[in-house]
Design an enzyme around this catalytic site. Sequence first.
Site, PDB file in Angstrom:
ATOM      1  N   SER A  31      11.916  -1.791  23.194  1.00 25.62           N
ATOM      2  CA  SER A  31      10.509  -1.411  23.087  1.00 25.62           C
ATOM      3  C   SER A  31      10.077  -1.057  21.664  1.00 25.62           C
ATOM      4  O   SER A  31       9.267  -0.154  21.453  1.00 25.62           O
ATOM      5  CB  SER A  31      10.182  -0.251  24.044  1.00 25.62           C
ATOM      6  OG  SER A  31      10.417  -0.639  25.380  1.00 25.62           O
ATOM      7  N   GLU A  65      21.062  -1.674  21.885  1.00 30.12           N
ATOM      8  CA  GLU A  65      19.890  -1.750  22.753  1.00 30.12           C
ATOM      9  C   GLU A  65      20.153  -0.943  24.021  1.00 30.12           C
ATOM     10  O   GLU A  65      20.740  -1.458  24.978  1.00 30.12           O
ATOM     11  CB  GLU A  65      19.606  -3.204  23.143  1.00 30.12           C
ATOM     12  CG  GLU A  65      19.354  -4.119  21.966  1.00 30.12           C
ATOM     13  CD  GLU A  65      18.521  -5.323  22.376  1.00 30.12           C
ATOM     14  OE1 GLU A  65      17.432  -5.466  21.825  1.00 30.12           O
ATOM     15  OE2 GLU A  65      18.941  -6.077  23.269  1.00 30.12           O
ATOM     16  N   ASN A  93      13.382 -11.861  19.862  1.00 29.22           N
ATOM     17  CA  ASN A  93      14.000 -12.516  21.020  1.00 29.22           C
ATOM     18  C   ASN A  93      12.900 -12.857  22.013  1.00 29.22           C
ATOM     19  O   ASN A  93      12.369 -11.973  22.684  1.00 29.22           O
ATOM     20  CB  ASN A  93      15.022 -11.526  21.630  1.00 29.22           C
ATOM     21  CG  ASN A  93      15.586 -12.006  22.947  1.00 29.22           C
ATOM     22  OD1 ASN A  93      15.419 -13.166  23.332  1.00 29.22           O
ATOM     23  ND2 ASN A  93      16.266 -11.110  23.649  1.00 29.22           N
ATOM     24  N   TRP A  94      12.560 -14.138  22.070  1.00 29.03           N
ATOM     25  CA  TRP A  94      11.429 -14.546  22.924  1.00 29.03           C
ATOM     26  C   TRP A  94      11.802 -14.531  24.408  1.00 29.03           C
ATOM     27  O   TRP A  94      10.936 -14.631  25.255  1.00 29.03           O
ATOM     28  CB  TRP A  94      10.946 -15.948  22.532  1.00 29.03           C
ATOM     29  CG  TRP A  94      10.319 -16.038  21.171  1.00 29.03           C
ATOM     30  CD1 TRP A  94      10.276 -15.058  20.207  1.00 29.03           C
ATOM     31  CD2 TRP A  94       9.632 -17.168  20.610  1.00 29.03           C
ATOM     32  NE1 TRP A  94       9.622 -15.521  19.090  1.00 29.03           N
ATOM     33  CE2 TRP A  94       9.210 -16.817  19.305  1.00 29.03           C
ATOM     34  CE3 TRP A  94       9.342 -18.447  21.081  1.00 29.03           C
ATOM     35  CZ2 TRP A  94       8.525 -17.696  18.481  1.00 29.03           C
ATOM     36  CZ3 TRP A  94       8.649 -19.340  20.258  1.00 29.03           C
ATOM     37  CH2 TRP A  94       8.242 -18.962  18.974  1.00 29.03           C
ATOM     38  N   LYS A  95      13.088 -14.474  24.697  1.00 30.51           N
ATOM     39  CA  LYS A  95      13.559 -14.533  26.090  1.00 30.51           C
ATOM     40  C   LYS A  95      12.985 -15.787  26.766  1.00 30.51           C
ATOM     41  O   LYS A  95      12.793 -16.801  26.108  1.00 30.51           O
ATOM     42  CB  LYS A  95      13.198 -13.241  26.829  1.00 30.51           C
ATOM     43  CG  LYS A  95      13.658 -11.991  26.052  1.00 30.51           C
ATOM     44  CD  LYS A  95      13.572 -10.725  26.851  1.00 30.51           C
ATOM     45  CE  LYS A  95      14.039  -9.559  25.988  1.00 30.51           C
ATOM     46  NZ  LYS A  95      14.034  -8.274  26.676  1.00 30.51           N
ATOM     47  N   HIS A 133      23.602  -9.858  25.360  1.00 31.60           N
ATOM     48  CA  HIS A 133      22.355  -9.169  25.715  1.00 31.60           C
ATOM     49  C   HIS A 133      22.498  -8.568  27.118  1.00 31.60           C
ATOM     50  O   HIS A 133      23.081  -9.176  28.005  1.00 31.60           O
ATOM     51  CB  HIS A 133      21.169 -10.134  25.665  1.00 31.60           C
ATOM     52  CG  HIS A 133      19.865  -9.415  25.725  1.00 31.60           C
ATOM     53  ND1 HIS A 133      19.341  -8.936  26.910  1.00 31.60           N
ATOM     54  CD2 HIS A 133      18.995  -9.040  24.751  1.00 31.60           C
ATOM     55  CE1 HIS A 133      18.199  -8.309  26.646  1.00 31.60           C
ATOM     56  NE2 HIS A 133      17.974  -8.366  25.343  1.00 31.60           N
ATOM     57  N   GLU A 165      20.541  -8.299  29.513  1.00 34.60           N
ATOM     58  CA  GLU A 165      20.012  -9.101  30.628  1.00 34.60           C
ATOM     59  C   GLU A 165      21.025 -10.146  31.071  1.00 34.60           C
ATOM     60  O   GLU A 165      21.136 -10.457  32.252  1.00 34.60           O
ATOM     61  CB  GLU A 165      18.680  -9.747  30.208  1.00 34.60           C
ATOM     62  CG  GLU A 165      17.556  -8.725  30.191  1.00 34.60           C
ATOM     63  CD  GLU A 165      16.449  -9.004  29.199  1.00 34.60           C
ATOM     64  OE1 GLU A 165      16.356 -10.132  28.673  1.00 34.60           O
ATOM     65  OE2 GLU A 165      15.666  -8.061  28.930  1.00 34.60           O
ATOM     66  N   GLY A 206      12.108  -3.304  27.464  1.00 31.12           N
ATOM     67  CA  GLY A 206      10.992  -3.780  28.272  1.00 31.12           C
ATOM     68  C   GLY A 206      10.348  -2.691  29.117  1.00 31.12           C
ATOM     69  O   GLY A 206       9.526  -2.963  29.988  1.00 31.12           O
ATOM     70  N   GLY A 216      11.865  -7.699  21.574  1.00 31.49           N
ATOM     71  CA  GLY A 216      11.559  -8.604  22.679  1.00 31.49           C
ATOM     72  C   GLY A 216      10.066  -8.809  22.784  1.00 31.49           C
ATOM     73  O   GLY A 216       9.470  -9.597  22.044  1.00 31.49           O
ATOM     74  N   GLY A 217       9.442  -8.068  23.697  1.00 35.44           N
ATOM     75  CA  GLY A 217       8.022  -8.251  24.005  1.00 35.44           C
ATOM     76  C   GLY A 217       7.111  -8.352  22.781  1.00 35.44           C
ATOM     77  O   GLY A 217       6.279  -9.263  22.700  1.00 35.44           O
TER      78      GLY A 217
HETATM   79  P1  PGA Z   1      11.881  -5.281  24.294  1.00 35.29           P
HETATM   80  O1  PGA Z   1      13.243  -6.139  24.371  1.00 35.29           O
HETATM   81  O2  PGA Z   1      11.515  -5.183  22.844  1.00 35.29           O
HETATM   82  O3  PGA Z   1      10.879  -6.073  25.091  1.00 35.29           O
HETATM   83  O4  PGA Z   1      12.173  -3.951  24.889  1.00 35.29           O
HETATM   84  C1  PGA Z   1      14.251  -5.952  23.435  1.00 35.29           C
HETATM   85  C2  PGA Z   1      15.396  -6.896  23.734  1.00 35.29           C
HETATM   86  O5  PGA Z   1      15.722  -7.071  24.908  1.00 35.29           O
HETATM   87  O6  PGA Z   1      16.001  -7.482  22.816  1.00 35.29           O
END
Ligand code: PGA
Length: 250
Positions: free
Chosen positions: A213, A167, A10-12, A95, A97, A173, A234-235
């Site tokens: 993470s 998650e 997930n590049w966000k 998600h 966020e 993050g 994500g990251g």
């Molecule tokens: P992260 O994000 O790997 O940067 O913690 C995961 C996600 O939000 O899907």
Amino acid sequence: MKRTKIVAGNWKMNTSFEEGIALVKNLREAYNLISPKMIIMPPFTYLTEIKNIVDGTVISVGAQNCHQELKGAYTGEISPSMLKSCDIPFVILGHSERRQYCGETDILLAKKVNAALSQGLTPIFCVGEPLDVRNKGEQNDFVLNQFINGLFHLSANDFEKLIIAYEPIWAIGTGLTASPEQAQGMHAFIRQEIKNKYGEEVSASVSILYGGSVKGSNARDIFSKPDVDGALVGGASLDVVDFLKIANSF
Ligand code: PGA
């Protein structure tokens, strides 16, 4: 979708167009495994371009969100039928966020899931508790409620089409990862609740990804757990070397 090993990126809201293209080309060069299945979720603006780059390879693409209606006067929104028309097969829904910053509720998410399924898309549906809930030991009830309100209206036949991502919000993050035991505990709980609702066959066929993470350095331990079918990353999905290390950790 049948239960499958999956590594999803997930590049966000990250990468420029150039950076995104370079990233996907590097992945395309380096990755040729059918299992785990690799899915990347770039920003909407690059989706079709990136889809063209990975067409004919083992890498699939998905969107990070979609609207609950199929078309109409919703300025700035992207519908599941638009994704379908671009041959985008996957979409992240729920998600944390988007729940947090865009006010997305379980009721809204239930509509989004219906709309996405109506277009033949595969939702990657995210659930997970905040830290204060985990500290009180109420994470199972919290996540179960997300299922009851967001997903358990579905027929068994539709539920089987989903991918689930657990998650924990406190691990996204933050560099804090759920321990492999914490991840396994929640995944087993989720699978049991799916079994209670839809029966053994459905619960055994759903893929449950862990997210929060995940990195090359911790993926192997998390993936060693029996109810963890992969990761939503994500990251670390923005770093070709680390993302490949995660994919190669099974
Ligand atoms: P992260 O994000 O790997 O940067 O913690 C995961 C996600 O939000 O899907």
